[in-house]
Design an enzyme around this catalytic site. Structure first.
Site: not given
Ligand code: NAD
Ligand code: GLY
Length: 366
Positions: A119, A141, A183, A225, A235, A239, A243, A246, A250, A263
């Site tokens: 939990r 998130k 971003e 942020k 949100e 907030r 997006n 986005h 998406h 992304h």
């Molecule tokens: P990712 O996590 O897939 O990382 C991108 C690639 O880089 C992967 O292959 C990873 O293994 C590699 N990598 C990571 N760090 C590295 C480093 N220092 N050196 C070498 N390789 C490295 O992609 P991302 O762009 O970091 O994240 C995208 C995700 O984040 C999506 O799923 C998206 O929906 C999510 N997201 C979430 C939020 C939120 O608020 N929670 C906001 C924006 C995006």
């Molecule tokens: N990436 C959008 C949010 O965190 O609200």
């Protein structure tokens, strides 16, 4: 080292930004509740960064390493379940702390596992991509994808701390750096025209991985942020401006299959579409489209929607977005550079006009 504070009463936490953050083990240890830790990473990032984290944890406590396969296609309930199974098998108690080491994929899955295990247990973000450092690691998130929609299963669960070691950007593939820059540009567009102007000038240094330029971009992005999240954690209102682009993005990611477009790449194209719609409404001057196109091109980001994506494909996928409330699609548009707003009155005709023109540009770019 710089610190940005995310101000959320009893859920407040620091975001540390600097180089070699784990050279001072005390900094990490002061954020651990007990001596039980589970590090979650992936096969690419773990060999690069997990050993120095383990060194900072020192001997004594119990550390479980959970290494996931790499890629957005693994941001699934199966990976989430794998983490929970490992925690159960290793008898982790409610006092355990999960530490996510990786990009947004690892961070989002780990955060969701932390929200659900017994939990809810504590977790720490150690983001290693630019995108994760400026966006996904801050704000709480967490989610996994489903075949019917991206990030559709998840929870709000704030980390206890975020450790951004800018050194990690030196091993990041160039395409991933560019995706993170999308971003960063977003923050300028939605709430800080001065930052946007700085980005227009600083882009060559950011692409060249100049440490001080990257640290400044990360700190300013996290501060923006943090301000938005503090005003609206779940949100309910403002907030949603985070997006920008986005909902279009998406749709692209879902249509192309998770992992084929990054992304940040999809968000770049989505931001340009949102800006074009804002211009069409007479809110923003038309030359801002040229300026954003030039900035995205310089950041090595795409400008066009994927070939073959029709307006009706977009509209169908956008209709399934989380931002659809009571059948009304909410979109983030710009009243000006640095001044985002949320609208729910975009008509089908406006979208068809916008996306039809985008389809034509994609068919004959230049
Ligand atoms: P990712 O996590 O897939 O990382 C991108 C690639 O880089 C992967 O292959 C990873 O293994 C590699 N990598 C990571 N760090 C590295 C480093 N220092 N050196 C070498 N390789 C490295 O992609 P991302 O762009 O970091 O994240 C995208 C995700 O984040 C999506 O799923 C998206 O929906 C999510 N997201 C979430 C939020 C939120 O608020 N929670 C906001 C924006 C995006
Ligand atoms: N990436 C959008 C949010 O965190 O609200």
């Amino acid at each position: 080292m710089h610190t940005v504070h995310v101000d959320l009463a009893e859920r407040s936490y620091p975001v540390y930004i600097g180089r070699d953050l784990f050279s001072d083990p005390q900094l990490l240890r002061q954020h651990l509740r007990g001596r039980e830790v589970a590090i979650v990473s992936n096969v690419t990032v773990a060999p690069l960064y997990v050993p120095r984290l383990r060194a900072a944890l020192g001997d004594g406590g119990r550390v479980t390493e959970i290494i996931l396969p790499d890629g957005e296609q693994h941001k699934t309930l199966a990976s989430f379940e794998h983490i929970l199974e490992r925690l159960l098998a290793d008898r982790h108690s409610r006092a355990t702390t999960l530490i996510a080491v990786g990009g947004g994929v690892v961070g989002d899955i780990t955060g969701f596992a932390a929200a659900c295990y017994q939990r809810g247990v504590e977790f720490i973000q150690v983001p290693t991509t630019l995108l994760a450092q400026v966006d996904s690691s801050v704000g709480g998130k967490t989610a996994v994808n489903h075949a019917l929609g991206k990030n559709m299963i998840g929870a709000f669960h704030q980390p206890r701390a975020v450790f951004i070691d800018t050194n990690s950007l030196h091993t990041l593939p160039a395409r991933e750096l560019s995706a993170g820059l999308a971003e960063v540009i977003k923050y300028g567009l939605i709430c800080d025209a001065g930052f946007y102007a700085w980005l227009l000038e600083a882009m060559p240094r950011l692409l060249g991985r100049d440490d001080s330029a990257l640290a400044e971009a990360i700190e300013r992005s996290c501060a923006l942020k943090a301000r938005v999240v503090a005003a609206d954690e779940r949100e309910g209102g403002v907030r949603a401006i985070l997006n920008l682009g986005h909902t279009f993005g998406h749709a692209i990611e879902t249509a192309q299959g998770y992992g084929s477009w990054l992304h940040g790449e999809a968000v770049a194209v989505g931001m340009l579409l949102a800006l074009r719609l804002s211009v069409a409404r007479g809110w923003v001057a038309g030359d801002e489209v040229r300026r954003l196109e030039a900035l995205l091109r310089e950041a090595r980001l795409p400008l066009d929607i994927p070939a073959g994506m029709t307006p009706s494909m977009f509209i169908d996928l956008m209709g399934r977005d989380k931002k659809v409330v009571d059948g009304r699609m909410r979109l983030v548009l710009l009243r000006d550079i640095g001044d985002a707003c949320i609208v729910d009155d975009v008509t089908g005709e406006e979208l068809e006009g916008l996306l039809g023109a985008a389809q034509a540009r994609a068919a004959s770019p230049c």
